[in-house]
Design a protein around this motif. Structure first.
Motif, mmCIF file in Angstrom:
data_model
loop_
_atom_site.group_PDB
_atom_site.id
_atom_site.type_symbol
_atom_site.label_atom_id
_atom_site.label_comp_id
_atom_site.label_asym_id
_atom_site.label_seq_id
_atom_site.Cartn_x
_atom_site.Cartn_y
_atom_site.Cartn_z
ATOM 1 N N PRO A 1 1.725 4.687 9.026
ATOM 2 C CA PRO A 1 0.871 4.699 10.236
ATOM 3 C C PRO A 1 -0.611 4.923 9.917
ATOM 4 C CG PRO A 1 2.839 6.033 10.589
ATOM 5 C CD PRO A 1 2.802 5.684 9.133
ATOM 6 N N LYS A 2 -0.890 5.715 8.886
ATOM 7 C CA LYS A 2 -2.287 5.958 8.503
ATOM 8 C C LYS A 2 -2.929 4.685 7.974
ATOM 9 C CE LYS A 2 -1.333 10.760 7.254
ATOM 10 N NZ LYS A 2 -1.199 11.698 6.135
ATOM 11 N N LEU B 1 0.813 -1.219 0.000
ATOM 12 C CA LEU B 1 0.000 0.000 0.000
ATOM 13 C C LEU B 1 0.847 1.269 0.000
ATOM 14 C CD1 LEU B 1 -2.741 -1.124 2.528
ATOM 15 C CD2 LEU B 1 -3.148 -0.514 0.138
ATOM 16 N N THR B 2 2.039 1.204 0.574
ATOM 17 C CA THR B 2 2.859 2.412 0.701
ATOM 18 C C THR B 2 4.019 2.456 -0.289
ATOM 19 O OG1 THR B 2 4.164 1.350 2.455
ATOM 20 C CG2 THR B 2 2.296 2.716 3.143
ATOM 21 N N SER B 3 4.239 1.389 -1.055
ATOM 22 C CA SER B 3 5.407 1.353 -1.944
ATOM 23 C C SER B 3 5.316 2.369 -3.078
ATOM 24 C CB SER B 3 5.610 -0.049 -2.522
ATOM 25 O OG SER B 3 4.508 -0.383 -3.351
ATOM 26 N N GLY B 4 4.115 2.657 -3.576
ATOM 27 C CA GLY B 4 3.978 3.593 -4.688
ATOM 28 C C GLY B 4 3.589 4.988 -4.241
ATOM 29 N N SER B 5 3.635 5.243 -2.953
ATOM 30 C CA SER B 5 3.184 6.536 -2.433
ATOM 31 C C SER B 5 4.181 7.637 -2.765
ATOM 32 C CB SER B 5 3.003 6.441 -0.916
ATOM 33 O OG SER B 5 2.699 7.705 -0.393
ATOM 34 N N SER B 6 3.671 8.826 -3.141
ATOM 35 C CA SER B 6 4.548 9.966 -3.406
ATOM 36 C C SER B 6 5.029 10.596 -2.103
ATOM 37 C CB SER B 6 3.811 11.010 -4.253
ATOM 38 O OG SER B 6 2.616 11.404 -3.609
ATOM 39 N N SER B 7 4.277 10.351 -1.012
ATOM 40 C CA SER B 7 4.700 10.847 0.299
ATOM 41 C C SER B 7 5.754 9.914 0.861
ATOM 42 C CB SER B 7 3.510 10.891 1.263
ATOM 43 O OG SER B 7 2.492 11.694 0.739
ATOM 44 N N PRO B 8 6.575 10.395 1.780
ATOM 45 C CA PRO B 8 7.533 9.493 2.422
ATOM 46 C C PRO B 8 6.806 8.335 3.093
ATOM 47 C CG PRO B 8 7.999 11.788 2.978
ATOM 48 C CD PRO B 8 6.685 11.770 2.245
ATOM 49 N N GLN B 9 7.352 7.129 2.936
ATOM 50 C CA GLN B 9 6.690 5.932 3.460
ATOM 51 C C GLN B 9 6.382 6.066 4.943
ATOM 52 O OE1 GLN B 9 8.651 2.309 2.464
ATOM 53 N NE2 GLN B 9 7.285 1.036 3.651
ATOM 54 N N GLY B 10 7.260 6.722 5.680
ATOM 55 C CA GLY B 10 7.047 6.879 7.117
ATOM 56 C C GLY B 10 5.786 7.652 7.450
ATOM 57 N N ASN B 11 5.346 8.542 6.549
ATOM 58 C CA ASN B 11 4.134 9.327 6.808
ATOM 59 C C ASN B 11 2.868 8.547 6.519
ATOM 60 O OD1 ASN B 11 5.687 11.515 7.527
ATOM 61 N ND2 ASN B 11 5.593 12.480 5.514
ATOM 62 N N ASP C 1 -1.874 1.662 8.553
ATOM 63 C CA ASP C 1 -1.907 0.707 9.659
ATOM 64 C C ASP C 1 -3.167 0.917 10.510
ATOM 65 O OD1 ASP C 1 -0.483 -1.372 11.290
ATOM 66 O OD2 ASP C 1 -0.579 0.214 12.791
ATOM 67 N N ALA C 2 -3.455 2.164 10.842
ATOM 68 C CA ALA C 2 -4.656 2.483 11.632
ATOM 69 C C ALA C 2 -5.923 2.127 10.853
ATOM 70 C CB ALA C 2 -4.665 3.963 12.009
ATOM 71 N N PHE C 3 -5.905 2.404 9.541
ATOM 72 C CA PHE C 3 -7.071 2.090 8.722
ATOM 73 C C PHE C 3 -7.337 0.582 8.690
ATOM 74 C CE2 PHE C 3 -8.860 0.692 4.698
ATOM 75 C CZ PHE C 3 -10.062 1.379 4.699
ATOM 76 N N LEU C 4 -6.279 -0.212 8.473
ATOM 77 C CA LEU C 4 -6.453 -1.666 8.414
ATOM 78 C C LEU C 4 -6.941 -2.221 9.748
ATOM 79 C CD1 LEU C 4 -3.360 -2.784 6.300
ATOM 80 C CD2 LEU C 4 -5.761 -2.727 5.580
ATOM 81 N N ASN C 5 -6.439 -1.675 10.851
ATOM 82 C CA ASN C 5 -6.925 -2.112 12.167
ATOM 83 C C ASN C 5 -8.409 -1.811 12.329
ATOM 84 O OD1 ASN C 5 -4.490 -3.174 13.079
ATOM 85 N ND2 ASN C 5 -3.806 -1.212 13.916
ATOM 86 N N SER C 6 -8.833 -0.630 11.894
ATOM 87 C CA SER C 6 -10.258 -0.260 11.984
ATOM 88 C C SER C 6 -11.108 -1.140 11.073
ATOM 89 C CB SER C 6 -10.451 1.204 11.596
ATOM 90 O OG SER C 6 -9.803 2.049 12.516
ATOM 91 N N TYR C 7 -10.620 -1.403 9.873
ATOM 92 C CA TYR C 7 -11.334 -2.246 8.908
ATOM 93 C C TYR C 7 -11.567 -3.631 9.506
ATOM 94 C CZ TYR C 7 -12.402 -4.375 4.351
ATOM 95 O OH TYR C 7 -13.005 -5.023 3.312
ATOM 96 N N CYS C 8 -10.520 -4.199 10.096
ATOM 97 C CA CYS C 8 -10.633 -5.538 10.694
ATOM 98 C C CYS C 8 -11.581 -5.530 11.884
ATOM 99 C CB CYS C 8 -9.265 -6.047 11.110
ATOM 100 S SG CYS C 8 -8.185 -6.390 9.700
ATOM 101 N N LYS C 9 -11.558 -4.464 12.656
ATOM 102 C CA LYS C 9 -12.464 -4.361 13.810
ATOM 103 C C LYS C 9 -13.918 -4.352 13.345
ATOM 104 C CE LYS C 9 -13.383 -1.518 17.889
ATOM 105 N NZ LYS C 9 -12.985 -0.321 18.644
#
Length: 199
Positions: A127-128, A114-124, A130-138
């Protein structure tokens, strides 16, 4: 309460998509308990049992053995598998490989993609996501556990589903709605639309 702040009295017309279909069905039941009229409920690509059926289909199709009774990390990974199937372009072998992973390994692989093709730095971005996937699973865990306690009385229910489904055929998807007629005393109808839903 929030609905009453917008519209204090019925009749209400409720629409929900996917997990939202569970929410609006429960909202309709709670409004009914308060003596309010719910005229109709439209469920788009979902029903009280739909996501539970989808999770079972994911386990059968992509997990060897019975993931539902395996280690908790592998049981939870099926929710990530559902996300990958629904929203990512992955071939069947990759999905099968995901089906054998525990939750942490599966999520790490998805986050990398999900973050490999991002134009933003991967570090930014990581976490977003990660939080989204946790919410999706919940949400999916809650949907799997949801069972309506009452019948929805005198309310018309319409199910709207896409013509094609990646995992199960349309008839298989319709099978997940079979129990809905026992949950409703009003009319239950199905409308198929020219759209794709992967599950």
């Amino acid at each position: 309460r929030k609905l009453h702040a917008v519209q204090s009295q019925g009749p209400y017309h409720l629409v929900g998509h996917s997990f939202g279909a569970c929410l609006v069905f429960e909202m309709a039941l709670q409004l009914q308990r308060l003596g309010q009229q719910v005229q109709d409920v439209i469920l788009i690509g979902g029903s009280p049992a739909y996501l539970r059926v989808c999770m079972d289909q994911c386990r059968q199709e992509f997990s060897r053995g019975d993931a539902s009774s395996g280690p908790a990390g592998r049981r939870d990974a099926v929710h990530l598998l559902h996300f990958a199937l629904e929203y990512m372009d992955m071939d069947k072998q990759t999905l099968c490989n995901l089906g054998q992973m525990d939750f942490s390994s599966c999520k790490s692989l998805l986050l990398d993609q999900l973050t490999s093709g991002s134009s933003s730095p991967q570090g930014n971005e990581r976490p977003k996501w990660d939080a989204f996937l946790n919410s999706y699973c919940k949400l999916l865990r809650m949907a799997e556990k949801y069972t309506p306690r009452d019948q929805l009385r005198d309310t018309d229910v319409k199910l709207v589903i896409g013509q094609t489904h990646r995992l199960v055929g349309v008839e298989g998807v319709l099978g997940s709605y079979d129990g809905l007629t026992e949950l409703c005393t009003g009319a239950v109808s199905v409308q198929r639309i020219a759209a794709e839903r992967k599950l």
